[in-house]
Write an enzyme that holds these catalytic residues in place. Sequence first.
Site, PDB file in Angstrom:
ATOM      1  N   GLY A  21      18.184   8.027  -0.668  1.00  9.23           N
ATOM      2  CA  GLY A  21      19.444   7.791  -1.361  1.00  9.23           C
ATOM      3  C   GLY A  21      20.398   6.891  -0.608  1.00  9.23           C
ATOM      4  N   GLY A  49      19.403   3.648   0.312  1.00  4.86           N
ATOM      5  CA  GLY A  49      18.987   2.259   0.139  1.00  4.86           C
ATOM      6  C   GLY A  49      17.897   1.810   1.089  1.00  4.86           C
ATOM      7  CB  ILE A  50      16.020   3.542   3.776  1.00  3.46           C
ATOM      8  CG1 ILE A  50      17.277   3.838   4.602  1.00  3.46           C
ATOM      9  CG2 ILE A  50      14.830   3.225   4.680  1.00  3.46           C
ATOM     10  CD1 ILE A  50      17.180   5.064   5.479  1.00  3.46           C
ATOM     11  N   GLY A  51      14.660   2.536   1.011  1.00  3.81           N
ATOM     12  CA  GLY A  51      13.470   2.106   0.268  1.00  3.81           C
ATOM     13  C   GLY A  51      13.600   0.670  -0.212  1.00  3.81           C
ATOM     14  CE1 TYR A  82       7.834  -0.326  -5.177  1.00  4.80           C
ATOM     15  CE2 TYR A  82       7.002   1.300  -6.713  1.00  4.80           C
ATOM     16  CZ  TYR A  82       7.150   0.846  -5.417  1.00  4.80           C
ATOM     17  OH  TYR A  82       6.618   1.549  -4.374  1.00  4.80           O
ATOM     18  CE1 TYR A 129       7.363  10.297   2.231  1.00  6.22           C
ATOM     19  CE2 TYR A 129       7.540   9.782   4.579  1.00  6.22           C
ATOM     20  CZ  TYR A 129       7.574  10.709   3.540  1.00  6.22           C
ATOM     21  OH  TYR A 129       7.819  12.037   3.815  1.00  6.22           O
ATOM     22  CB  VAL A 130      12.598   6.756   2.405  1.00  5.09           C
ATOM     23  CG1 VAL A 130      13.851   7.203   3.159  1.00  5.09           C
ATOM     24  CG2 VAL A 130      12.585   5.237   2.251  1.00  5.09           C
ATOM     25  CD  GLU A 138      -2.401  -5.004 -23.220  1.00  3.86           C
ATOM     26  OE1 GLU A 138      -3.441  -5.164 -22.574  1.00  3.86           O
ATOM     27  OE2 GLU A 138      -2.374  -4.836 -24.456  1.00  3.86           O
ATOM     28  CD  GLU A 174      -2.921   1.266   0.489  1.00  3.52           C
ATOM     29  OE1 GLU A 174      -3.353   0.202   0.032  1.00  3.52           O
ATOM     30  OE2 GLU A 174      -3.392   2.380   0.210  1.00  3.52           O
TER      31      GLU A 174
END
Lengths: 149, 149
Positions: free
Chosen positions: B90, B92-94, B128, B83-84, B140, B80
């Site tokens: 920058g 690498g936490i995400g 992602y 967020y960082v 597609e 859902e």
Amino acid sequence: VTVPAPLLATADDAAAIGAIMHRCATEFDEPTPGAEVLAERARQALLTDSTTFVLAGAAGFAQVRFRPSVWSGRTDCHLEDLYVIPPERGRGIGRALLDRAVELAGSRGASHVELATGSGDVEARGLYETSGFTNLEDGEPMLFYMREL
Amino acid sequence: VTVPAPLLATADDAAAIGAIMHRCATEFDEPTPGAEVLAERARQALLTDSTTFVLAGAAGFAQVRFRPSVWSGRTDCHLEDLYVIPPERGRGIGRALLDRAVELAGSRGASHVELATGSGDVEARGLYETSGFTNLEDGEPMLFYMREL
């Protein structure tokens, strides 16, 4: 042409749901465990508040899923499937199923209805876009990503 | 730079979750009921199996939602939020949050992880797409649609 009003499914509809889900998956070359397994899962799902189905006889179905939302404090509605069998297309059954699903979402207090669809499915996109759905957020399309596990 | 391993939230983390959710919504000009209301909703959600959170201290969070699937007979996982906070980006936490969320989905038996994101959010899309997610089905892009009720 009169389109019969789609009805909310009950546990008695599980076999019909399994049959049309299997037909839907087969048409689109998607994996399916078969009509009987799907029917049993649908029967179980119908015992909960989280999943329900709208049926237009044996002509089409919608699978409608709900989930509580921390963001909204309400329920979120996800339209998982919207399908009409090929010989019944073009009679407005898809729109009638969609309208009934949206009405159901409103009656359950959902803040919104969401769904994912292929960008090449212009017929489905046209239906959604003329029914108040948008794939734009701040003017740009929202994309749906998936990772198989 | 060492990135601390993100941890699964417990009920004790509800206040921290409310705070960072509120900060996230504020940054993106999204509606928010405030940190305290979000914290209370998160506390309630954490009592269920359907919603959990992964926290990287106060630097970032992921909200991870589960729902049983009639199609797969397993659970579906929906990411859902990811967020960082701006000063911690920058590092690498995400990616660490995403990896932990995917690992969690696997341990719960999910068949896949899905998410929606704006097409213009190239940074998130890159994350992602380099983590095994695709927005393509039969070549597609898949679009995400929403209708407010």
